[in-house]
Design a protein around this motif. Sequence first.
Motif, PDB file in Angstrom:
ATOM      1  N   LEU A   7       0.858  -1.178   0.000  1.00 27.94           N
ATOM      2  CA  LEU A   7       0.000   0.000   0.000  1.00 27.94           C
ATOM      3  C   LEU A   7       0.898   1.233   0.000  1.00 27.94           C
ATOM      4  CD1 LEU A   7      -2.842   1.276   0.360  1.00 27.94           C
ATOM      5  CD2 LEU A   7      -2.476   1.083   2.823  1.00 27.94           C
ATOM      6  N   THR A   8       0.667   2.132  -0.939  1.00 29.46           N
ATOM      7  CA  THR A   8       1.440   3.367  -1.012  1.00 29.46           C
ATOM      8  C   THR A   8       0.498   4.544  -0.844  1.00 29.46           C
ATOM      9  OG1 THR A   8       3.075   2.351  -2.467  1.00 29.46           O
ATOM     10  CG2 THR A   8       3.017   4.763  -2.412  1.00 29.46           C
ATOM     11  N   THR A   9       0.803   5.403   0.121  1.00 30.00           N
ATOM     12  CA  THR A   9       0.039   6.630   0.359  1.00 30.00           C
ATOM     13  C   THR A   9       1.040   7.750   0.637  1.00 30.00           C
ATOM     14  OG1 THR A   9      -0.115   6.263   2.746  1.00 30.00           O
ATOM     15  CG2 THR A   9      -1.893   5.366   1.400  1.00 30.00           C
ATOM     16  N   THR A  10       0.516   8.885   1.041  1.00 32.58           N
ATOM     17  CA  THR A  10       1.372  10.001   1.465  1.00 32.58           C
ATOM     18  C   THR A  10       0.990  10.373   2.895  1.00 32.58           C
ATOM     19  OG1 THR A  10      -0.173  11.714   0.744  1.00 32.58           O
ATOM     20  CG2 THR A  10       1.435  10.906  -0.900  1.00 32.58           C
ATOM     21  N   PRO A  11       1.860  11.074   3.599  1.00 24.48           N
ATOM     22  CA  PRO A  11       1.502  11.534   4.937  1.00 24.48           C
ATOM     23  C   PRO A  11       0.218  12.379   4.939  1.00 24.48           C
ATOM     24  CG  PRO A  11       3.846  11.733   4.619  1.00 24.48           C
ATOM     25  CD  PRO A  11       3.261  11.360   3.287  1.00 24.48           C
ATOM     26  N   LEU A  12       0.018  13.188   3.920  1.00 25.30           N
ATOM     27  CA  LEU A  12      -1.201  13.995   3.848  1.00 25.30           C
ATOM     28  C   LEU A  12      -2.436  13.101   3.742  1.00 25.30           C
ATOM     29  CD1 LEU A  12      -2.584  16.737   3.773  1.00 25.30           C
ATOM     30  CD2 LEU A  12      -2.183  16.773   1.290  1.00 25.30           C
ATOM     31  N   GLN A  13      -2.360  12.032   2.949  1.00 26.76           N
ATOM     32  CA  GLN A  13      -3.484  11.102   2.857  1.00 26.76           C
ATOM     33  C   GLN A  13      -3.745  10.420   4.197  1.00 26.76           C
ATOM     34  OE1 GLN A  13      -1.858   8.928  -0.583  1.00 26.76           O
ATOM     35  NE2 GLN A  13      -3.885   9.145  -1.505  1.00 26.76           N
ATOM     36  N   VAL A  14      -2.686  10.029   4.881  1.00 29.46           N
ATOM     37  CA  VAL A  14      -2.842   9.366   6.171  1.00 29.46           C
ATOM     38  C   VAL A  14      -3.494  10.312   7.176  1.00 29.46           C
ATOM     39  CG1 VAL A  14      -1.587   8.355   8.130  1.00 29.46           C
ATOM     40  CG2 VAL A  14      -0.960   7.730   5.785  1.00 29.46           C
ATOM     41  N   PHE A  15      -3.015  11.539   7.237  1.00 32.60           N
ATOM     42  CA  PHE A  15      -3.587  12.533   8.157  1.00 32.60           C
ATOM     43  C   PHE A  15      -5.067  12.755   7.851  1.00 32.60           C
ATOM     44  CE2 PHE A  15      -4.779  16.846   9.299  1.00 32.60           C
ATOM     45  CZ  PHE A  15      -4.360  16.922  10.619  1.00 32.60           C
ATOM     46  N   THR A  16      -5.385  12.914   6.580  1.00 34.07           N
ATOM     47  CA  THR A  16      -6.777  13.128   6.174  1.00 34.07           C
ATOM     48  C   THR A  16      -7.629  11.909   6.518  1.00 34.07           C
ATOM     49  OG1 THR A  16      -6.046  14.602   4.410  1.00 34.07           O
ATOM     50  CG2 THR A  16      -8.279  13.699   4.224  1.00 34.07           C
ATOM     51  N   HIS A  17      -7.087  10.732   6.286  1.00 25.67           N
ATOM     52  CA  HIS A  17      -7.824   9.502   6.573  1.00 25.67           C
ATOM     53  C   HIS A  17      -8.194   9.400   8.048  1.00 25.67           C
ATOM     54  CE1 HIS A  17      -9.113   5.353   6.422  1.00 25.67           C
ATOM     55  NE2 HIS A  17      -8.266   5.077   7.400  1.00 25.67           N
ATOM     56  N   VAL A  18      -7.238   9.610   8.941  1.00 27.15           N
ATOM     57  CA  VAL A  18      -7.529   9.418  10.369  1.00 27.15           C
ATOM     58  C   VAL A  18      -8.469  10.479  10.913  1.00 27.15           C
ATOM     59  CG1 VAL A  18      -5.467   8.049  10.883  1.00 27.15           C
ATOM     60  CG2 VAL A  18      -5.351  10.543  11.112  1.00 27.15           C
TER      61      VAL A  18
END
Length: 157
Positions: free
Chosen positions: A116-127
Amino acid sequence: MQTTLLRQYQLVTGARAALFNYCETVRNDDLLTPLPSFNDESMISQMTHVANCYLFWLAHYAMQDHRPFFQNQANKSMNDVKQDYEQVNMMINEFLHKYGQALDVPITFLRHGNMLTTTPLQVFTHVTTHEFHHKGQVLNMSRQLGYIPADTDVIRT
């Protein structure tokens, strides 16, 4: 960008504080009541689930720091839940310190046998959006238990 995300997270914690203040008006037994319409989860177990999602995505996935998960059975009151979220807040600070200037750098992780490849911005938005989804569920659960939910949005009257 780090400052913007920190300010955005402050809005999230304000909405969370409104939820926690409201939950403190709910009888503790009701906070722990499993509801069949929510897969026999309780209000407290929903809030613990959200804290664990922060832990998984921020610590385990993004920062490769395998901390122990929060335990549902250990959370018997809002004070217990608040202690979990104090750790969540510290993780957010660590996460933003690490990635605040590199929010678009890809992060790759093996999850369920797939890369799985994401970005820190995606992770922050997800949580953060995940927290708001479950915040709505907690309020719905309280309504099913006979309470009138409080306004817990980012913009409140």
